[in-house]
Enzyme design. Structure first.
Site, PDB file in Angstrom:
ATOM      1  N   PHE A  11       0.823  -1.210   0.000  1.00  0.00           N
ATOM      2  CA  PHE A  11       0.000   0.000   0.000  1.00  0.00           C
ATOM      3  C   PHE A  11       0.862   1.268   0.000  1.00  0.00           C
ATOM      4  O   PHE A  11       0.841   2.056  -0.954  1.00  0.00           O
ATOM      5  CB  PHE A  11      -0.944  -0.090   1.214  1.00  0.00           C
ATOM      6  CG  PHE A  11      -1.487   1.205   1.702  1.00  0.00           C
ATOM      7  CD1 PHE A  11      -2.139   2.078   0.843  1.00  0.00           C
ATOM      8  CD2 PHE A  11      -1.369   1.558   3.050  1.00  0.00           C
ATOM      9  CE1 PHE A  11      -2.649   3.287   1.314  1.00  0.00           C
ATOM     10  CE2 PHE A  11      -1.874   2.738   3.522  1.00  0.00           C
ATOM     11  CZ  PHE A  11      -2.508   3.617   2.656  1.00  0.00           C
ATOM     12  N   GLY A  36       1.630  -7.521  -0.312  1.00  0.00           N
ATOM     13  CA  GLY A  36       1.492  -6.557  -1.411  1.00  0.00           C
ATOM     14  C   GLY A  36       0.671  -7.171  -2.537  1.00  0.00           C
ATOM     15  O   GLY A  36       0.333  -8.356  -2.491  1.00  0.00           O
ATOM     16  N   ALA A 117      11.002   1.785   8.091  1.00  0.00           N
ATOM     17  CA  ALA A 117       9.612   2.049   8.487  1.00  0.00           C
ATOM     18  C   ALA A 117       9.311   1.361   9.807  1.00  0.00           C
ATOM     19  O   ALA A 117       9.403   0.146   9.931  1.00  0.00           O
ATOM     20  CB  ALA A 117       8.672   1.535   7.410  1.00  0.00           C
ATOM     21  N   TYR A 149       4.558  -7.522  17.515  1.00  0.00           N
ATOM     22  CA  TYR A 149       4.767  -6.579  16.409  1.00  0.00           C
ATOM     23  C   TYR A 149       5.520  -5.349  16.912  1.00  0.00           C
ATOM     24  O   TYR A 149       6.521  -4.930  16.331  1.00  0.00           O
ATOM     25  CB  TYR A 149       3.429  -6.186  15.792  1.00  0.00           C
ATOM     26  CG  TYR A 149       3.570  -5.194  14.667  1.00  0.00           C
ATOM     27  CD1 TYR A 149       4.179  -5.569  13.474  1.00  0.00           C
ATOM     28  CD2 TYR A 149       3.114  -3.891  14.793  1.00  0.00           C
ATOM     29  CE1 TYR A 149       4.334  -4.656  12.434  1.00  0.00           C
ATOM     30  CE2 TYR A 149       3.263  -2.967  13.765  1.00  0.00           C
ATOM     31  CZ  TYR A 149       3.865  -3.353  12.592  1.00  0.00           C
ATOM     32  OH  TYR A 149       4.020  -2.446  11.575  1.00  0.00           O
ATOM     33  N   LYS A 153       9.321  -4.220  15.834  1.00  0.00           N
ATOM     34  CA  LYS A 153       9.602  -2.904  15.253  1.00  0.00           C
ATOM     35  C   LYS A 153      10.567  -2.114  16.131  1.00  0.00           C
ATOM     36  O   LYS A 153      11.422  -1.376  15.636  1.00  0.00           O
ATOM     37  CB  LYS A 153       8.300  -2.128  15.037  1.00  0.00           C
ATOM     38  CG  LYS A 153       7.539  -2.596  13.806  1.00  0.00           C
ATOM     39  CD  LYS A 153       8.320  -2.205  12.562  1.00  0.00           C
ATOM     40  CE  LYS A 153       7.800  -2.824  11.305  1.00  0.00           C
ATOM     41  NZ  LYS A 153       8.673  -2.583  10.149  1.00  0.00           N
TER      42      LYS A 153
END
Ligand code: UDP
Length: 325
Positions: A11, A36, A117, A149, A153
């Site tokens: 996205f 994706g 990211a 998660y 990260k």
């Protein structure tokens, strides 16, 4: 300029690729289509400046080759979406940690700029609103899958900053806050595409919990603009930046707003968390970014309000067909 986007068929990645191509840059993307979609980049395939590699970032040989060619690497390949995280924790942890390790290790050998990211999820259960980049991260216990998660990260962030400090590899960390826009799928749990699809299909709009939890939605165009500016700003290196909208809305209000904007007859249905996710699921109550830091450096300012954002997502689903989620 030559740019590599990992997760470029996703996205955010596909919007970034499109913008860079429009600006005349040469874009390489690597994506294994795990989350994706090829439709996201179909319209870019004709552009001779666009190069698409259908492969995983675990393919070190190819990744090394692509990083070698690039001036800047945007590392967006990741397992995302709360539903995916809860259902496939092994995949989430491995993709997010090992994948980033590969990218940083290879980029560091060639001294390439890497934008990593990350996510507002790293703030966890913190109640210190608005969240500033230097604030404590308050994560839940390891037996609750969701927190893997945030943890993966956070580890990516530690790694990125360590590569800068120890090896001089120019890294920049960006924390995205609920990025939304066309091409985002509701398949992995994201709220806006789900609500808009449900409303347009006349199905119940599913609010989890009481709906009192709130979020700040961030327009994908603003995210793309911000990461591009940061990537070429010398003072961004070795730093962390929140990228987010500042208009806070409860999920309950969002459901009614979507119903209004889509002119839908759908009922708004409240579903307990344990039914939506898993027993013991913990949600974040509020998630509001402080955008002082990024505002000061590059003048970041959200360009669309919530009504504008929801309207654009509605137009997208009306044109492309709704999803069943
Ligand atoms: N949510 C909801 N209904 C849905 C999907 C999500 O009420 O069909 C809620 C979810 O529980 C959370 C918020 O919407 O409180 C945002 O969820 P999302 O997965 O988009 O992002 P998160 O902020 O949780 O990472």
């Amino acid at each position: 300029m030559k740019v590599l986007i990992t997760g470029g068929a996703g996205f955010i990645g596909s919007h970034l690729a499109e913008k860079l191509l429009n600006d005349g840059e040469e874009v390489y993307i690597i994506d294994d289509l795990s989350t994706g979609r090829v439709e996201n980049i179909e319209h870019l395939q004709q552009n001779p400046q666009f190069h698409y590699f259908f492969d995983t970032i675990m393919n070190r040989f190819l990744l090394a080759e692509l990083i070698d060619r690039a001036d800047i690497v945007f590392h967006l390949a990741a397992a995302v979406g709360v539903r995916l995280i809860v259902e496939s924790p092994v995949r989430t942890i491995e993709t997010n940690v090992k994948g980033t390790e590969h990218v940083l290790e290879l980029a560091s050998k060639k001294n390439k700029i890497v934008v990593i990211a990350s996510s507002s999820e790293v703030y966890g259960k913190s109640r210190q609103i608005p969240f500033r980049e230097v604030d404590d991260l308050v994560l839940g216990p390891t037996n609750i899958g969701r927190w893997s998660y945030a943890c993966s990260k956070a580890l990516d962030e530690f790694l990125a900053l360590a590569y800068w400090k120890e090896k001089g590899c120019p890294t920049i960390v960006v924390r995205f806050f609920n990025t939304v826009g066309p091409r985002q799928t509701g398949q992995y749990g994201m709220v806006l595409p789900r609500f808009v699809s449900q409303a347009l299909a006349g199905e119940p709009i599913t609010v989890y919990g009481t709906g009192e939890q709130s979020r700040c939605l961030t327009w994908v165009g603003d995210v793309v603009q911000a990461v591009m500016q940061l990537a070429t700003h010398p003072q961004a290196v070795g730093e962390i930046f929140n990228i987010g909208g500042t208009e806070e809305i409860t999920i309950r209000d969002l459901a009614f707003l979507v119903k209004d904007i889509t002119d839908s007859q759908s009922e708004v249905k409240f579903i307990p968390y344990e039914q939506a996710y898993e027993e013991g699921f913990e949600d974040m109550q509020r998630r509001v970014p402080s955008i002082d830091k990024i505002q000061k450096l590059i003048g970041f300012k959200p360009t669309l309000d919530i009504v504008g954002i929801v309207s654009k997502v509605k137009d997208y689903f009306q044109k492309n067909g709704v999803e069943s989620c």
